[in-house]
Design a protein around this motif. Structure first.
Motif, PDB file in Angstrom:
ATOM      1  N   LEU A  17     -36.143  93.622  89.492  1.00 24.85           N
ATOM      2  CA  LEU A  17     -35.326  93.664  90.700  1.00 24.85           C
ATOM      3  C   LEU A  17     -34.007  94.382  90.439  1.00 24.85           C
ATOM      4  O   LEU A  17     -33.541  95.171  91.263  1.00 24.85           O
ATOM      5  N   MET A  18     -33.399  94.111  89.279  1.00 25.18           N
ATOM      6  CA  MET A  18     -32.157  94.806  88.946  1.00 25.18           C
ATOM      7  C   MET A  18     -32.396  96.302  88.768  1.00 25.18           C
ATOM      8  O   MET A  18     -31.589  97.131  89.210  1.00 25.18           O
ATOM      9  N   ALA A  19     -33.506  96.672  88.122  1.00 24.91           N
ATOM     10  CA  ALA A  19     -33.829  98.094  87.942  1.00 24.91           C
ATOM     11  C   ALA A  19     -33.993  98.779  89.292  1.00 24.91           C
ATOM     12  O   ALA A  19     -33.493  99.895  89.507  1.00 24.91           O
ATOM     13  N   ALA A  20     -34.687  98.125  90.208  1.00 22.77           N
ATOM     14  CA  ALA A  20     -34.905  98.717  91.533  1.00 22.77           C
ATOM     15  C   ALA A  20     -33.586  98.893  92.283  1.00 22.77           C
ATOM     16  O   ALA A  20     -33.331  99.949  92.883  1.00 22.77           O
ATOM     17  N   LEU A  21     -32.747  97.875  92.232  1.00 25.94           N
ATOM     18  CA  LEU A  21     -31.477  97.939  92.951  1.00 25.94           C
ATOM     19  C   LEU A  21     -30.534  98.950  92.311  1.00 25.94           C
ATOM     20  O   LEU A  21     -29.867  99.731  92.998  1.00 25.94           O
ATOM     21  N   SER A  22     -30.483  98.951  90.984  1.00 23.40           N
ATOM     22  CA  SER A  22     -29.646  99.922  90.271  1.00 23.40           C
ATOM     23  C   SER A  22     -30.095 101.346  90.586  1.00 23.40           C
ATOM     24  O   SER A  22     -29.269 102.251  90.799  1.00 23.40           O
ATOM     25  N   ALA A  23     -31.401 101.561  90.610  1.00 21.64           N
ATOM     26  CA  ALA A  23     -31.940 102.888  90.910  1.00 21.64           C
ATOM     27  C   ALA A  23     -31.567 103.315  92.325  1.00 21.64           C
ATOM     28  O   ALA A  23     -31.184 104.463  92.569  1.00 21.64           O
ATOM     29  N   ALA A  24     -31.673 102.382  93.265  1.00 21.52           N
ATOM     30  CA  ALA A  24     -31.357 102.711  94.654  1.00 21.52           C
ATOM     31  C   ALA A  24     -29.879 103.057  94.823  1.00 21.52           C
ATOM     32  O   ALA A  24     -29.527 104.000  95.544  1.00 21.52           O
ATOM     33  N   ILE A  25     -29.021 102.322  94.126  1.00 23.22           N
ATOM     34  CA  ILE A  25     -27.586 102.599  94.195  1.00 23.22           C
ATOM     35  C   ILE A  25     -27.269 103.952  93.569  1.00 23.22           C
ATOM     36  O   ILE A  25     -26.506 104.756  94.122  1.00 23.22           O
ATOM     37  N   GLN A  26     -27.889 104.220  92.411  1.00 28.00           N
ATOM     38  CA  GLN A  26     -27.656 105.493  91.733  1.00 28.00           C
ATOM     39  C   GLN A  26     -28.157 106.665  92.585  1.00 28.00           C
ATOM     40  O   GLN A  26     -27.511 107.711  92.667  1.00 28.00           O
ATOM     41  N   CYS A  27     -29.284 106.461  93.222  1.00 29.07           N
ATOM     42  CA  CYS A  27     -29.853 107.508  94.078  1.00 29.07           C
ATOM     43  C   CYS A  27     -28.909 107.830  95.234  1.00 29.07           C
ATOM     44  O   CYS A  27     -28.661 108.997  95.558  1.00 29.07           O
ATOM     45  N   ARG A  28     -28.342 106.783  95.841  1.00 32.09           N
ATOM     46  CA  ARG A  28     -27.407 106.998  96.944  1.00 32.09           C
ATOM     47  C   ARG A  28     -26.145 107.697  96.456  1.00 32.09           C
ATOM     48  O   ARG A  28     -25.621 108.581  97.140  1.00 32.09           O
ATOM     49  N   GLU A  29     -25.661 107.309  95.274  1.00 30.62           N
ATOM     50  CA  GLU A  29     -24.452 107.935  94.734  1.00 30.62           C
ATOM     51  C   GLU A  29     -24.662 109.413  94.434  1.00 30.62           C
ATOM     52  O   GLU A  29     -23.728 110.214  94.518  1.00 30.62           O
ATOM     53  N   MET A  30     -25.913 109.759  94.077  1.00 35.85           N
ATOM     54  CA  MET A  30     -26.220 111.158  93.765  1.00 35.85           C
ATOM     55  C   MET A  30     -26.751 111.911  94.982  1.00 35.85           C
ATOM     56  O   MET A  30     -27.205 113.052  94.865  1.00 35.85           O
ATOM     57  N   HIS A  31     -26.721 111.249  96.161  1.00 40.39           N
ATOM     58  CA  HIS A  31     -27.163 111.860  97.414  1.00 40.39           C
ATOM     59  C   HIS A  31     -28.617 112.349  97.321  1.00 40.39           C
ATOM     60  O   HIS A  31     -28.970 113.406  97.844  1.00 40.39           O
ATOM     61  N   GLY A  32     -29.422 111.551  96.633  1.00 39.37           N
ATOM     62  CA  GLY A  32     -30.832 111.896  96.493  1.00 39.37           C
ATOM     63  C   GLY A  32     -31.692 111.180  97.515  1.00 39.37           C
ATOM     64  O   GLY A  32     -31.288 110.177  98.115  1.00 39.37           O
ATOM     65  N   ASP A  33     -32.874 111.686  97.707  1.00 44.02           N
ATOM     66  CA  ASP A  33     -33.847 111.067  98.619  1.00 44.02           C
ATOM     67  C   ASP A  33     -35.075 110.751  97.786  1.00 44.02           C
ATOM     68  O   ASP A  33     -36.012 111.559  97.688  1.00 44.02           O
ATOM     69  N   LEU A  34     -35.072 109.563  97.182  1.00 41.68           N
ATOM     70  CA  LEU A  34     -36.063 109.230  96.174  1.00 41.68           C
ATOM     71  C   LEU A  34     -36.794 107.944  96.555  1.00 41.68           C
ATOM     72  O   LEU A  34     -36.167 106.880  96.644  1.00 41.68           O
ATOM     73  N   PRO A  35     -38.105 107.992  96.817  1.00 40.03           N
ATOM     74  CA  PRO A  35     -38.836 106.751  97.089  1.00 40.03           C
ATOM     75  C   PRO A  35     -38.811 105.840  95.858  1.00 40.03           C
ATOM     76  O   PRO A  35     -39.086 106.280  94.738  1.00 40.03           O
ATOM     77  N   ILE A  36     -38.455 104.592  96.070  1.00 43.35           N
ATOM     78  CA  ILE A  36     -38.425 103.604  94.989  1.00 43.35           C
ATOM     79  C   ILE A  36     -39.358 102.472  95.378  1.00 43.35           C
ATOM     80  O   ILE A  36     -39.184 101.828  96.416  1.00 43.35           O
ATOM     81  N   VAL A  37     -40.364 102.241  94.544  1.00 45.32           N
ATOM     82  CA  VAL A  37     -41.405 101.265  94.856  1.00 45.32           C
ATOM     83  C   VAL A  37     -41.483 100.235  93.734  1.00 45.32           C
ATOM     84  O   VAL A  37     -41.594 100.585  92.552  1.00 45.32           O
TER      85      VAL A  37
END
Length: 418
Positions: A17-37
């Motif tokens: 859960l932490m990996a998923a949330l960390s990834a989502a936050i990092q993706c937003r900070e980098m202005h990426g559009d990355l599906p996270i499953v």
């Protein structure tokens, strides 16, 4: 679903859960559009998290440092703990709406003392950040492709650019996902350090503990091999049928699986020296001359524990005044060093954490990325890192999951990992 830029996290426990949330936050900070499953084998995420701290969730420890962790390379955890420290963990959860408090000077709990609230904060944050959580999804294989990976599960196939393995260990099998995480990593060439239960009760002679079943006392416990004390802990000691338990005892259990010829010594009066204990016994001997021996220790330690100890040396109906100096000396010696043979450790179902796991030598400590299969990451208990009792293992889950999620996104979006 397919997409070379997708990120798949296998396992919905604390680190997943932490990996998923960390990834989502990092993706937003980098202005990426990355599906996270996130794929979870069970019917719900965070099942083991709900049981931590007896439902109160000891979610971190301010004293978390490599010295409180174990494995073939305990220092492996240093970089992750520095990147996401206990204080950073408290701040992180605070931003999710969870108020924490410090018990004593180092144990971190949610102020509400509910593990379910910790889980809810993570789940709701993942929902807000657009993480797709799929439960009842048993991942059967992870295959390396020319570019990225193919994740095959009971619900279908996902082609993705990176995978984070966060399946946990096999301790408490009623709460864990079993050994399939190790098998998935082995299929990619990873080596697994032998697994054994840690933070688990220690088995001893049932005849010694059966009379004391259910009793809890405060004291000091030492694990001894030959004439060497391997480790000593102070705190609560619990007696059960054939086992010694309590946090102080379970802290020693890892060493029992490594050192095969050990014994346990209990100090029932750790605040007093041997000389002081003998002086107290001499005083009781003078005051209680006509009383039966079963009452000798009643004012010093737990009544039933005292009776059981004394009974090993003299009949309980003997007048205290009739006890010899040698008998009093032996009673005093056992109060400070009551010996119990070690017969092994308890079953996996009683263990709090798994010792052993994926060899950390095959992963980069700064990023949690595999040295063998770039784009493949691991976090949490599935790695050969286990901590002491008291929030250390959850802190490792948060730290390693945070680093793995952040670095996996940086890998996929083509940025330098930091």
């Amino acid at each position: 679903m397919s997409g070379q830029q997708a990120l798949v996290i296998v396992g919905g426990g604390a680190s997943g859960l932490m990996a998923a949330l960390s990834a989502a936050i990092q993706c937003r900070e980098m202005h990426g559009d990355l599906p996270i499953v996130l794929l979870e084998k069970g019917p719900r995420v965070g099942k083991k998290l709900l049981a931590t701290g007896n439902g109160r969730c000891n979610l971190s420890n301010l004293k978390a440092s490599p010295g409180r962790y174990h494995g073939q390379d305990p220092d492996f955890c240093r970089a992750a703990l520095a990147a996401f420290s206990p204080s950073a963990t408290i701040d992180f959860f605070g931003k999710l709406g969870l108020l924490c408090r410090v018990e004593g000077d180092h144990l971190v709990y949610p102020y509400c003392e509910q593990a379910s609230t910790v889980l809810d904060c993570l789940r709701f944050a993942c929902e807000r950040m657009g993480v797709s959580i799929r439960c009842d999804c048993d991942v059967q294989s992870i295959q390396k492709l020319r570019k990225g990976f193919c994740v095959l599960s009971s619900t279908g196939r996902i082609d993705c650019g990176a995978v984070i393995l966060a399946t946990g260990g096999i301790a408490s099998p009623q709460l864990s996902s079993g050994e399939h995480g190790y098998r998935l990593a082995k299929s990619l060439g990873h080596r697994c350090v032998p697994l054994f239960p840690a933070l688990v009760p220690i088995r001893t002679d049932p005849a010694l503990t059966r009379p004391l079943k259910g009793i809890r006392v405060k004291g000091s416990v030492s694990l001894v091999e030959g004439g060497t004390i391997l480790r000593a802990e102070r705190g609560e000691i619990q007696f059960s049928d054939g086992c010694l338990s309590g946090i102080s005892v379970m802290q020693l259990s890892r060493l029992v699986s490594i050192h095969k010829h050990t014994r346990i010594l209990l100090d029932l009066m750790p605040d007093y020296s041997q000389k002081q204990v003998q002086s107290l016994l001499g005083r009781m001997h003078s005051l209680l001359q006509s009383e039966p021996a079963e009452r000798l220790l009643a004012g010093l330690i737990n009544k039933r524990v005292g009776q059981t100890l004394v009974k090993q040396i003299v009949p309980l109906n003997r007048p205290i005044g009739s006890l010899s100096s040698a008998e009093l000396d032996e009673i005093g010696r056992r109060m400070k060093a009551w010996e119990f043979p070690v017969c092994g450790v308890g079953a996996w179902k009683n263990a709090q954490v798994t010792a052993g796991g994926l060899s950390t030598s095959q992963f980069h400590r700064q990023t949690m990325e595999s040295r063998l299969a770039p784009g493949f990451y691991a976090a949490g208990e599935v790695l050969d890192v286990d901590g002491d009792c008291g929030g250390f293992n959850l802190q490792w889950a948060w730290s390693s999951g945070y680093v793995a999620g952040r670095c996996a996104v940086q890998h996929l979006l083509g940025r330098k990992q930091t």
